[in-house]
Motif scaffolding. Sequence first.
Motif, PDB file in Angstrom:
ATOM      1  N   TYR A 155      40.810  45.770  35.150  1.00 34.00           N
ATOM      2  CA  TYR A 155      41.456  45.028  36.246  1.00 34.00           C
ATOM      3  C   TYR A 155      40.412  44.406  37.165  1.00 34.00           C
ATOM      4  CZ  TYR A 155      44.281  43.806  40.247  1.00 34.00           C
ATOM      5  OH  TYR A 155      44.875  43.102  41.257  1.00 34.00           O
ATOM      6  N   ILE A 156      39.425  45.203  37.603  1.00 35.66           N
ATOM      7  CA  ILE A 156      38.442  44.677  38.546  1.00 35.66           C
ATOM      8  C   ILE A 156      37.586  43.607  37.889  1.00 35.66           C
ATOM      9  CG2 ILE A 156      36.623  46.383  38.112  1.00 35.66           C
ATOM     10  CD1 ILE A 156      37.631  45.073  41.582  1.00 35.66           C
ATOM     11  N   ALA A 157      37.224  43.803  36.621  1.00 36.80           N
ATOM     12  CA  ALA A 157      36.402  42.817  35.925  1.00 36.80           C
ATOM     13  C   ALA A 157      37.161  41.503  35.743  1.00 36.80           C
ATOM     14  CB  ALA A 157      35.957  43.368  34.577  1.00 36.80           C
ATOM     15  N   ALA A 158      38.419  41.593  35.310  1.00 39.32           N
ATOM     16  CA  ALA A 158      39.223  40.388  35.107  1.00 39.32           C
ATOM     17  C   ALA A 158      39.468  39.661  36.422  1.00 39.32           C
ATOM     18  CB  ALA A 158      40.549  40.755  34.442  1.00 39.32           C
ATOM     19  N   SER A 159      39.755  40.419  37.477  1.00 37.37           N
ATOM     20  CA  SER A 159      40.031  39.816  38.781  1.00 37.37           C
ATOM     21  C   SER A 159      38.798  39.124  39.342  1.00 37.37           C
ATOM     22  CB  SER A 159      40.520  40.884  39.766  1.00 37.37           C
ATOM     23  OG  SER A 159      41.727  41.464  39.328  1.00 37.37           O
TER      24      SER A 159
END
Length: 396
Positions: A155-159
């Motif tokens: 989630y954090i990487a994609a965001s």
Amino acid sequence: MSVNALIVHGGAPTAVINASLYGAIHEIKKYKEIGSFYAAIGGAGAVLREQFVDLKKISEEKLSMLPYTPASAIGTSRDPLEQPEYDRIAEILVKWNIRYVFFNGGNGSMDTCGKVYEACRRIGKEISVVGIPKTIDNDISVTDHAPGFGSAAKYIAASVREISQDVRALPIHVSVVEAMGRNAGWIAAASALADDGNGSGPDFIYLPEKPFDEDQFLTSIENKLQEKKGIVVVASEGLKKKDGSPIVEPIFQVGRAVYYGDVGTHLANLVIKKLGYKARSEKPGLCGRASIAFQSDVDREEAIIAGAEAVKAAMQGATGVMVGFKRIPGEIYKAEPMLIPIHEVMMTERCMPDEYINTEHNGVTKEFVEWCRPLIGKPLREFVTFKNMPFEPFTE
């Protein structure tokens, strides 16, 4: 006479905690000697209130939805317990003829798991107590990683990759993304996976494992602004000064429960006030641990395995242990489950090791990226940009 089993969720939920629940249910149905498989509806406190539901009575149609359902389908809690409560839980287990107990949670839940195990031993009852790891923070000791982290990392990487694309398109400010993580910076560090080698990704990552230096931070931002006008910074909510105090005073704190001030907003305001440059902050918060859209397929499958392995271990006589994962060396990612004595993980925190943090303390190393990348499962979506293309010359 048949015996019963019980599963309890504890602490903050994740995108795959229900996958572990599914794995446990699916496995326990193989054992005819288990009469009812109870779920405590609302965490450890629900055990004291004897709020149980028999999961064997739930339809397969509903159960099949568990691996893709966020948060906890049976409810969770952070109930503070002392020895009298642990002793009472042991008595309730005997009363309900519960022979096998599974605690699915993080550091606090593993502490509860260990203390319930000890309480059962005190009363001389043969009750198997097994822990199933769960945490987005990845701060449980001994195990290579814990279910829940892979999805939070994705989630954090994609965001951050999406935010980086936006900042590159309109480079007019410093964007500060605040990631969860009290004392361990694994989630913030995972934002490094946003780097696609083409300019998408965080320019700086700040972790709670290293003291935060405000002057150094501002100097780094100021220098980077000479190269580019759109900057992305990822900062952990638990950033601390040299003396160990948080850079932003917590809004609320009771025991281990801490509601931090807005670190992202604080850093953005520093940039605005000290450097006179536009800045804004983003705080994914609960979205970062509840997103099914960014659920890691590897994380989901390992969560199912963790639930199933806990049941297998208990049925084979194991107790006072937690299921963990051991990474097998090799070019292709592979991890296998293992059993860890519960006393080795009770209330201990596994922080980012020095070899995963760069020497400037504002980013991570290649070793961390290689360790983390397999856990997010399928690769992140790639984006296109034409901003790096040469301009067309004018022709008559």
